[in-house]
Design a protein around this motif. Structure first.
Motif, PDB file in Angstrom:
ATOM      1  N   GLY A 123       0.694  -1.214  -0.045  1.00 20.85           N
ATOM      2  CA  GLY A 123      -0.119   0.005   0.089  1.00 20.85           C
ATOM      3  C   GLY A 123       0.670   1.058  -0.052  1.00 20.85           C
ATOM      4  O   GLY A 123       0.407   2.449  -0.373  1.00 20.85           O
ATOM      5  N   SER A 124       2.183   1.174   0.477  1.00 20.87           N
ATOM      6  CA  SER A 124       3.064   2.413   0.497  1.00 20.87           C
ATOM      7  C   SER A 124       3.369   2.742  -0.745  1.00 20.87           C
ATOM      8  O   SER A 124       3.911   3.797  -1.159  1.00 20.87           O
ATOM      9  N   VAL A 125       3.392   2.002  -1.932  1.00 15.74           N
ATOM     10  CA  VAL A 125       3.882   2.058  -3.275  1.00 15.74           C
ATOM     11  C   VAL A 125       2.581   2.411  -3.945  1.00 15.74           C
ATOM     12  O   VAL A 125       1.860   1.880  -4.336  1.00 15.74           O
ATOM     13  N   SER A 126       2.496   3.820  -4.495  1.00 13.32           N
ATOM     14  CA  SER A 126       1.375   4.167  -5.188  1.00 13.32           C
ATOM     15  C   SER A 126       1.896   4.262  -6.712  1.00 13.32           C
ATOM     16  O   SER A 126       2.834   4.739  -6.889  1.00 13.32           O
ATOM     17  N   TRP A 127       0.998   3.758  -7.441  1.00  8.62           N
ATOM     18  CA  TRP A 127       1.376   3.794  -9.073  1.00  8.62           C
ATOM     19  C   TRP A 127       0.306   4.530  -9.820  1.00  8.62           C
ATOM     20  O   TRP A 127      -0.848   4.492  -9.620  1.00  8.62           O
ATOM     21  N   ALA A 128       0.995   5.584 -10.534  1.00  6.85           N
ATOM     22  CA  ALA A 128      -0.081   6.667 -11.338  1.00  6.85           C
ATOM     23  C   ALA A 128      -0.049   5.825 -12.620  1.00  6.85           C
ATOM     24  O   ALA A 128       1.142   5.670 -13.485  1.00  6.85           O
ATOM     25  N   GLY A 129      -0.996   5.835 -13.312  1.00  6.51           N
ATOM     26  CA  GLY A 129      -1.104   5.166 -14.683  1.00  6.51           C
ATOM     27  C   GLY A 129      -2.594   5.450 -15.320  1.00  6.51           C
ATOM     28  O   GLY A 129      -3.091   6.438 -14.900  1.00  6.51           O
ATOM     29  N   ILE A 170      -3.434   4.312  -8.859  1.00  4.75           N
ATOM     30  CA  ILE A 170      -4.430   5.450  -9.120  1.00  4.75           C
ATOM     31  C   ILE A 170      -4.466   5.752 -10.501  1.00  4.75           C
ATOM     32  O   ILE A 170      -3.473   5.994 -11.401  1.00  4.75           O
ATOM     33  N   ALA A 171      -5.727   5.522 -11.119  1.00  3.75           N
ATOM     34  CA  ALA A 171      -6.076   5.680 -12.560  1.00  3.75           C
ATOM     35  C   ALA A 171      -6.354   7.204 -12.661  1.00  3.75           C
ATOM     36  O   ALA A 171      -7.072   8.073 -12.083  1.00  3.75           O
ATOM     37  N   PHE A 172      -5.790   7.717 -13.955  1.00  2.65           N
ATOM     38  CA  PHE A 172      -5.854   9.101 -14.496  1.00  2.65           C
ATOM     39  C   PHE A 172      -6.394   8.739 -15.825  1.00  2.65           C
ATOM     40  O   PHE A 172      -5.954   7.737 -16.575  1.00  2.65           O
ATOM     41  N   SER A 173      -7.154   9.594 -16.294  1.00  5.41           N
ATOM     42  CA  SER A 173      -7.828   9.670 -17.584  1.00  5.41           C
ATOM     43  C   SER A 173      -6.897  10.109 -18.980  1.00  5.41           C
ATOM     44  O   SER A 173      -7.036  10.003 -19.845  1.00  5.41           O
TER      45      SER A 173
END
Length: 314
Positions: A142-148, A176-179
């Motif tokens: 949980g400490s590793v956040s992924w932006a994609g 963490i999803a980005f559009s």
């Protein structure tokens, strides 16, 4: 004399090329991402090569492309001027979002490109390589956040496969999803997330400028022109390739489909398009017509299995 004039006019008219189709290309995502880049690259090539008199790009972001897809299906039926860009990400998003509209409702034209996933970190990050990422992931997922990109898309699948390969529960991945690629990039550069994951083309200029560091690429072997070790070199046994496609509206005639296929094939073989592929690091995976329709069915089945395997689809 009159007969000669009329004969000349008729001959001249027959010699004129057929009217080029004006296209509207939907990128079902915000500006900056892979679909937007694909649509705008198509726009440039179609116009530069005089295949189309005019090509416009329309952005309709949201839900992994399924909002744009629903709008496209509902509003473009029978209209041969309408095209939509999509791909592997949309296949996954349709499944994870339980979308009532699917790719069965459009007219597949061609797969255009393939692109490998790249994991990046800000230049100042203490993560120097894949081993460093895996160490943090194993200690506290949980400490590793992924932006994609979109949930259930290639970026998300790749993150899940990496976790699974390293014995970490893929459902614990903090994704963490980005559009749009622009939003994800801002989050990575602003140190709001641990790592970014997407196609190389979305990070290329920042990697070259030194503001981002590529710690791994999802190819089986190193890719010429891209300075990044493979995931496998970093000890993670995962490889995956994203792909992007173009489809036409539902309800078009066979003649209209053939004309669109001819235009897209001209574009795909053009100097403009080939130059774009090199600049963006996209692989030429062109596959058209019935062969692509069959491949799309196979990819949908395979993606369903992967998404179930990593816990994104029940």
């Amino acid at each position: 004399m009159k007969q000669f004039v009329w004969a000349s006019i008729i001959a001249g008219a027959m010699a004129l090329p057929a009217m080029a189709e004006d296209y509207k290309i939907m990128a079902p995502a915000a500006p900056g991402g892979g679909w937007d880049q694909t649509a705008r690259s198509m726009q440039a090539a179609l116009q530069d090569e005089k295949i189309s008199g005019s090509a416009q790009v329309i952005n309709v972001p949201g839900a992994g492309g399924t909002i744009g897809l629903a709008q496209f299906v509902n509003q473009s039926s029978g209209d041969a001027s309408q095209l939509i860009v999509g791909g592997y990400v949309m296949v996954g998003a349709i499944l994870t979002n339980g979308s009532p509209v699917t790719l069965d409702q459009v007219t597949p034209i061609a797969r255009l490109t393939g692109e490998y996933e790249v994991i990046v970190v800000p230049a100042a990050s203490d993560i120097k390589d894949m081993a460093g990422l895996v160490e943090k992931l194993k200690a506290d997922p949980g400490s590793v956040s992924w932006a994609g990109g979109s949930a259930g898309g290639t970026d998300h699948i790749a993150a899940g496969l990496i976790a699974k390969a390293e014995g970490v529960d893929p459902t614990k991945v903090n994704y963490i999803a980005f559009s749009g690629g622009g939003e994800a990039l801002a989050a990575i550069l602003g140190n709001q997330v641990t790592v970014g994951i997407s196609g190389y083309g979305e990070f290329a200029s920042q990697i070259e400028a030194g503001t981002l560091r590529a710690i791994g690429i999802s190819s089986d072997e190193r890719v010429e022109g891209i300075d990044a070790p493979t995931f496998k070199e970093g000890g993670v046994d995962v490889s995956i390739q994203n792909w992007r496609m173009v489809a036409a509206a539902p309800g078009i005639t066979d003649e209209q489909k053939a004309a669109i296929l001819a235009d897209i094939e001209k574009m795909a073989k053009s100097d403009s398009w080939q130059k774009t592929l090199k600049e963006k690091g996209w692989a030429d995976t062109y596959l058209a017509g019935d062969a692509f329709t069959e491949q799309l069915k196979a990819d949908t089945e395979a993606t369903t299995a992967i998404l179930k395997d990593i816990g994104l689809v029940q």
